[in-house]
Structure formats: C-alpha cells, structure tokens
Design a protein around this motif. Structure first.
Motif, PDB file in Angstrom:
ATOM      1  N   GLN A 148       0.836  -1.214   0.000  1.00 35.54           N
ATOM      2  CA  GLN A 148       0.000   0.000   0.000  1.00 35.54           C
ATOM      3  C   GLN A 148       0.861   1.251   0.000  1.00 35.54           C
ATOM      4  N   THR A 149       1.854   1.216   0.904  1.00 35.37           N
ATOM      5  CA  THR A 149       2.743   2.373   1.027  1.00 35.37           C
ATOM      6  C   THR A 149       3.495   2.598  -0.281  1.00 35.37           C
ATOM      7  N   ARG A 151       2.596   1.745  -3.236  1.00 36.47           N
ATOM      8  CA  ARG A 151       1.674   2.219  -4.272  1.00 36.47           C
ATOM      9  C   ARG A 151       1.335   3.704  -4.104  1.00 36.47           C
ATOM     10  N   THR A 152       1.113   4.111  -2.859  1.00 40.69           N
ATOM     11  CA  THR A 152       0.826   5.533  -2.596  1.00 40.69           C
ATOM     12  C   THR A 152       1.983   6.400  -3.079  1.00 40.69           C
ATOM     13  N   ILE A 153       3.199   5.954  -2.782  1.00 44.57           N
ATOM     14  CA  ILE A 153       4.376   6.713  -3.195  1.00 44.57           C
ATOM     15  C   ILE A 153       4.481   6.723  -4.724  1.00 44.57           C
ATOM     16  N   GLU A 155       2.135   6.480  -6.897  1.00 40.87           N
ATOM     17  CA  GLU A 155       1.112   7.368  -7.469  1.00 40.87           C
ATOM     18  C   GLU A 155       1.553   8.826  -7.381  1.00 40.87           C
ATOM     19  N   ARG A 156       2.157   9.167  -6.270  1.00 43.40           N
ATOM     20  CA  ARG A 156       2.625  10.562  -6.117  1.00 43.40           C
ATOM     21  C   ARG A 156       3.764  10.855  -7.086  1.00 43.40           C
ATOM     22  N   HIS A 175       4.758   7.871   4.665  1.00 42.81           N
ATOM     23  CA  HIS A 175       3.628   7.351   3.884  1.00 42.81           C
ATOM     24  C   HIS A 175       3.070   6.037   4.428  1.00 42.81           C
ATOM     25  N   ARG A 176       3.677   5.480   5.466  1.00 41.31           N
ATOM     26  CA  ARG A 176       3.200   4.180   5.957  1.00 41.31           C
ATOM     27  C   ARG A 176       1.805   4.323   6.567  1.00 41.31           C
ATOM     28  N   THR A 177       1.134   3.211   6.709  1.00 42.44           N
ATOM     29  CA  THR A 177      -0.241   3.205   7.225  1.00 42.44           C
ATOM     30  C   THR A 177      -0.329   3.873   8.593  1.00 42.44           C
TER      31      THR A 177
END
Ligand code: IPE
Ligand code: IPE
Ligand code: MG
Length: 258
Positions: A148-149, A151-153, A155-156, A175-177
C-alpha cells in the motif's frame, strides 16, 4: 524508530503491539469449540486496553485477524467477524468516554459493508480524543501494508508530486499506514509461537520481542505488566555499543532510532 536512542532500562514502551494467539488451543483444552476461545478472548482485550492506558502507553496495536486468516473455515471466519462487530458495538461508548482514539488498519474492502461502516463511524467519533491510540489490525498483513505504502508513493511520483530520488527511508516512514505514530517498541505474542505471522513489518524494525506460552484468553493484566517489566530491563542499542550508551550524554540519532 520511536525514541531518540539508547537503552530502555526503566523505560515504558510508547507503542505496544500484541499478536493475540492461542484462542483455539485454549478452547480445545476445555473440550469447547474454537469459537468459544475467540469469545473468551474479548475480556483480555478490554483488560489490556485499560492496563495500557493506566500505565501510560501511548499506542496499543492489536492483531485481530490476519490476511491469512481468511483461509480458515468459513464458519470460523464468520463467527470472528460477528464477534468483532458485537465487541465494537458494546465497547465503543466506554472507549470514547475514556478518551481512546480508535484506528483500524487492514484490507477493509474485504470486510462486510456493515462492519466497514461501523469502523469508519468509530474512527470518526473518537478522532478528536487525546488518550490511548488503539489500533486494531483486521484483515491485515504486513506485506499488504508495505505494498500500500509503495503504491501511494508510486502514485505521487506518477503525478509529479515526488521525485524518485526523494523516495528514501524518511519518505517511506511518512507514507506508511501508521504514519504519525511511533514505531513499535514492544511486541508481545501469546500462545507460544515465535514468529511474526505477517504482522507489522516496517514498524517492528527495532521492536523488542516478547513471547509467552500463555494462551490469549488467559492473558491477564499481571501478564501485561510482566511484559512491560521485561521491556524495562532490556538494553536497546539501536546499533551502537554499550560503551556509547554509558557515555550517552550526547544523543546520536541513528537511522533506526529516528
Ligand atoms: C488467535 O487464536 C485468534 C485469531 C487468529 C483470529 P487462534 O485461533 O489462532 O488460536 P490457536 O493458535 O489455534 O490456538
Ligand atoms: C496470527 O495468529 C494472527 C492473529 C493473532 C490475528 P495465527 O494463529 O493466524 O498465526 P499462525 O498461522 O499460527 O502463524
Ligand atoms: Mg493461532
């Protein structure tokens, strides 16, 4: 991760995480079905939350249901989910009255819509509280969390908000949960197994590990205090030497203790 540096002697863990294991064996030993062990596991949850708050622990993270637990018999999974919902409904008023901040981590989309709504409502209701942060990991896996982390990174980066060169340990940390919460200082696992079972991975980097054979339904406030006492007697070096710790007038921030 959570403290500047040095030994933890006499110290209190800011973040305690618990793998609540052994419900099934507790029930079997009494000739009961496994779900009786899960039901009996609610009381020690309440006791640990109260004891953590009483002792001044800031964050308590409980592993309630893992990504791998979906592999259990359908009947057991469904009983666990009902129990989760009932316990939340029953305890929420009191948790809120005691200033507890509730957070849930895991693959929520896999949970029943009614449960997802209750989790969101509980988080919303308690988010301005200032007491113990109680994180419940449900449908959670440490590997899923890392992905998840990442992927978030990604995307940014794709949106041009972040350069690939800026993706480092500090960036990942942000960016971690559980961003904003300290890393785990003390991990307790009941039930005798000595493994992580895909619980928090990043956040456990420098946790002290405490394994006890006590089965979760039998875990008491005294057992919780015994784990805290063991933690207080451990020496946390964060990569440094004992000599450095003794001459610890000048705190040296290490990568892992940041
Ligand atoms: C932990 O107890 C509860 C969950 C994993 C949901 P177990 O159900 O794993 O109990 P044992 O390990 O079979 O005794
Ligand atoms: C870990 O316990 C998960 C939870 C306590 C929620 P398990 O009983 O599922 O772990 P394994 O399968 O023995 O590693
Ligand atoms: Mg188990």
């Amino acid at each position: 991760m959570s403290r500047g540096c040095g030994a933890s002697e006499g110290a209190l863990p800011a973040h305690v995480a618990i793998i609540m294991d052994g419900n099934g064996r507790w029930a079997r030993a009494r000739g009961l079905p496994r779900h009786a062990g899960h039901s009996a596991g609610v009381r020690p949850v309440r006791q640990c939350v109260e004891q953590a708050a009483r002792r001044g622990v800031k964050v308590l993270t409980l592993f309630a249901f893992s990504s791998e637990n979906w592999r259990r018999p359908r009947e057991e999974v469904s009983r666990l989910m009902s129990l989760f919902l009932e316990a939340l409904d029953r305890e929420l008023d009191e948790l809120h009255a005691n200033g507890v901040v509730l957070r849930f981590i895991g693959e929520r989309e896999r949970l029943a819509p009614a449960l997802q709504q209750r989790l969101a409502a509980a988080e919303m209701r308690t988010r301005a509280n200032t007491g113990l942060v109680l994180v419940v990991a449900a449908a959670y896996g440490g590997q899923w969390d890392m992905v998840q982390t990442a992927r978030t990174i990604a995307e940014r980066v794709a949106r041009g908000e972040l350069s690939p060169a800026a993706v480092d340990q500090v960036c990942f940390e942000h960016h971690r949960t559980l961003a904003g919460l300290p890393g785990v200082d003390l991990l307790i696992r009941t039930g005798g197994e000595q493994r992580i079972s895909n619980f928090l991975l990043w956040d456990l980097a420098y946790a002290e590990l405490y394994f006890t054979p006590r089965l979760w339904p039998a875990f008491s406030t005294e057992d919780f205090d015994a784990a805290l006492a063991e933690f207080a007697a451990r020496r946390r070096r964060f990569g440094r030497t004992d000599e450095q710790l003794q001459a610890d007038a000048l705190p040296v921030a290490t990568e892992a203790s940041r």
